[in-house]
Design a protein around this motif. Structure first.
Motif, PDB file in Angstrom:
ATOM      1  N   HIS A  92      10.491  43.122  84.108  1.00  0.00           N
ATOM      2  CA  HIS A  92      10.919  44.044  84.620  1.00  0.00           C
ATOM      3  C   HIS A  92      10.542  44.204  86.041  1.00  0.00           C
ATOM      4  CE1 HIS A  92       7.323  45.578  82.790  1.00  0.00           C
ATOM      5  NE2 HIS A  92       7.100  46.367  83.747  1.00  0.00           N
ATOM      6  N   LEU A  93      11.000  45.079  86.738  1.00  0.00           N
ATOM      7  CA  LEU A  93      10.634  45.413  88.207  1.00  0.00           C
ATOM      8  C   LEU A  93      10.058  46.836  88.048  1.00  0.00           C
ATOM      9  CD1 LEU A  93      13.878  44.957  90.186  1.00  0.00           C
ATOM     10  CD2 LEU A  93      12.127  43.072  89.709  1.00  0.00           C
ATOM     11  N   MET A  94       8.913  46.791  88.980  1.00  0.00           N
ATOM     12  CA  MET A  94       8.398  48.186  88.987  1.00  0.00           C
ATOM     13  C   MET A  94       8.432  48.625  90.628  1.00  0.00           C
ATOM     14  SD  MET A  94       7.206  49.193  86.243  1.00  0.00           S
ATOM     15  CE  MET A  94       6.465  50.602  86.867  1.00  0.00           C
ATOM     16  N   PHE A  95       9.120  49.729  90.667  1.00  0.00           N
ATOM     17  CA  PHE A  95       9.268  50.387  92.200  1.00  0.00           C
ATOM     18  C   PHE A  95       7.983  51.145  92.173  1.00  0.00           C
ATOM     19  CE2 PHE A  95      13.428  49.165  90.760  1.00  0.00           C
ATOM     20  CZ  PHE A  95      13.948  48.632  91.819  1.00  0.00           C
ATOM     21  N   GLU A 110       1.668  41.835  86.273  1.00  0.00           N
ATOM     22  CA  GLU A 110       2.244  41.531  87.204  1.00  0.00           C
ATOM     23  C   GLU A 110       2.267  40.084  87.490  1.00  0.00           C
ATOM     24  OE1 GLU A 110       1.936  42.571  92.131  1.00  0.00           O
ATOM     25  OE2 GLU A 110       0.920  43.744  90.650  1.00  0.00           O
ATOM     26  N   ARG A 111       3.401  39.614  87.981  1.00  0.00           N
ATOM     27  CA  ARG A 111       3.834  38.283  88.261  1.00  0.00           C
ATOM     28  C   ARG A 111       4.006  37.929  89.658  1.00  0.00           C
ATOM     29  NH1 ARG A 111       6.238  35.706  83.555  1.00  0.00           N
ATOM     30  NH2 ARG A 111       6.557  33.949  85.091  1.00  0.00           N
ATOM     31  N   LYS A 112       3.815  36.725  90.233  1.00  0.00           N
ATOM     32  CA  LYS A 112       4.114  36.514  91.533  1.00  0.00           C
ATOM     33  C   LYS A 112       5.506  35.976  91.677  1.00  0.00           C
ATOM     34  CE  LYS A 112       0.074  37.189  93.394  1.00  0.00           C
ATOM     35  NZ  LYS A 112       0.113  38.203  94.200  1.00  0.00           N
ATOM     36  N   SER A 113       6.003  35.258  90.548  1.00  0.00           N
ATOM     37  CA  SER A 113       7.682  34.818  90.711  1.00  0.00           C
ATOM     38  C   SER A 113       7.924  34.482  89.070  1.00  0.00           C
ATOM     39  CB  SER A 113       7.532  33.594  91.503  1.00  0.00           C
ATOM     40  OG  SER A 113       6.886  32.541  90.842  1.00  0.00           O
ATOM     41  N   PHE A 114       9.294  34.139  89.154  1.00  0.00           N
ATOM     42  CA  PHE A 114       9.857  34.021  87.823  1.00  0.00           C
ATOM     43  C   PHE A 114      10.792  32.701  88.086  1.00  0.00           C
ATOM     44  CE2 PHE A 114       8.747  38.154  86.771  1.00  0.00           C
ATOM     45  CZ  PHE A 114       8.509  38.162  85.381  1.00  0.00           C
ATOM     46  N   ALA A 115      10.696  31.838  87.012  1.00  0.00           N
ATOM     47  CA  ALA A 115      11.633  30.561  87.132  1.00  0.00           C
ATOM     48  C   ALA A 115      13.005  31.018  86.706  1.00  0.00           C
ATOM     49  CB  ALA A 115      11.281  29.483  86.278  1.00  0.00           C
ATOM     50  N   LYS A 118       6.828  49.402  97.785  1.00  0.00           N
ATOM     51  CA  LYS A 118       6.497  48.370  97.040  1.00  0.00           C
ATOM     52  C   LYS A 118       7.263  47.888  95.768  1.00  0.00           C
ATOM     53  CE  LYS A 118       2.421  45.679  95.579  1.00  0.00           C
ATOM     54  NZ  LYS A 118       0.926  45.844  95.346  1.00  0.00           N
ATOM     55  N   VAL A 119       7.901  46.838  95.606  1.00  0.00           N
ATOM     56  CA  VAL A 119       8.620  46.588  94.335  1.00  0.00           C
ATOM     57  C   VAL A 119       7.843  45.413  93.667  1.00  0.00           C
ATOM     58  CG1 VAL A 119      10.512  45.975  93.168  1.00  0.00           C
ATOM     59  CG2 VAL A 119      10.639  47.360  95.251  1.00  0.00           C
ATOM     60  N   THR A 120       7.402  45.164  92.536  1.00  0.00           N
ATOM     61  CA  THR A 120       6.483  44.032  91.928  1.00  0.00           C
ATOM     62  C   THR A 120       7.478  43.627  90.811  1.00  0.00           C
ATOM     63  OG1 THR A 120       5.268  45.708  90.725  1.00  0.00           O
ATOM     64  CG2 THR A 120       4.345  44.705  93.019  1.00  0.00           C
ATOM     65  N   LEU A 121       7.070  42.382  90.358  1.00  0.00           N
ATOM     66  CA  LEU A 121       7.540  41.749  89.472  1.00  0.00           C
ATOM     67  C   LEU A 121       6.766  41.870  88.118  1.00  0.00           C
ATOM     68  CD1 LEU A 121       8.521  38.736  91.387  1.00  0.00           C
ATOM     69  CD2 LEU A 121      10.479  40.328  90.460  1.00  0.00           C
TER      70      LEU A 121
END
Length: 154
Positions: A108-111, A88-93, A75-78
């Motif tokens: 940042h990303l979290m792997f 944690e964010r669902k998306s970035f503009a 899983k990779v999360t924003l």
């Protein structure tokens, strides 16, 4: 006086052609033009999680980074960090004619649940999924844990 209508007709035709040329250029401005630079993953201290950083440069219309994936982790999360709080964010503009930064102390990303711990010198393939631009695959080099690109050029 006979030349006046012809001259006006030629002027109208020239103006129409100029507007058509401008119109075709504006179509490009209606689409995002994203490029990813400066991507890296600091070598993780633990074996199951890592962070990722990069900058998205956009020379076109606005877009949205909707998700990220990689074969290196389950899983990779924003995430964003504001006032020392990670969320944690669902998306970035991705702003039109602007940039979106993912940097230490900020976005940042979290792997998560890494399949294997990446080491300095490895490269990790990451797919960035954009609403309009589609999927952009980027190779993230693994750097030393203390790597900071803002100080790399000094």
């Amino acid at each position: 006086m006979r030349r006046t209508p012809i001259a006006l007709g030629a002027l109208t035709l020239a103006a129409g052609l100029a507007l058509t040329a401008c119109g075709s250029g504006s179509e490009a401005a209606d689409k995002p033009d994203v490029k990813v630079e400066g991507a890296f993953i600091p070598a993780p201290a633990s074996g199951d999680m890592a962070a990722g950083f990069f900058t998205v440069h956009n020379k076109g219309a606005a877009d949205t980074l909707t998700s990220v994936s990689s074969g290196a982790s389950q899983k990779v999360t924003l995430h964003s960090t504001k006032g020392g709080v990670m969320k944690e964010r669902k998306s970035f503009a991705v702003p039109a004619n602007g940039e979106l930064d993912f940097e230490r102390g900020g976005n940042h990303l979290m792997f998560e649940n890494l399949k294997r711990r990446p080491a300095k010198g490895d490269k990790v393939s990451v797919q960035l999924h954009f609403a309009k631009s589609g999927t952009v695959t980027v190779s993230f080099p693994v750097k030393v844990a203390t790597y900071n690109p803002s100080h790399a050029s000094h």
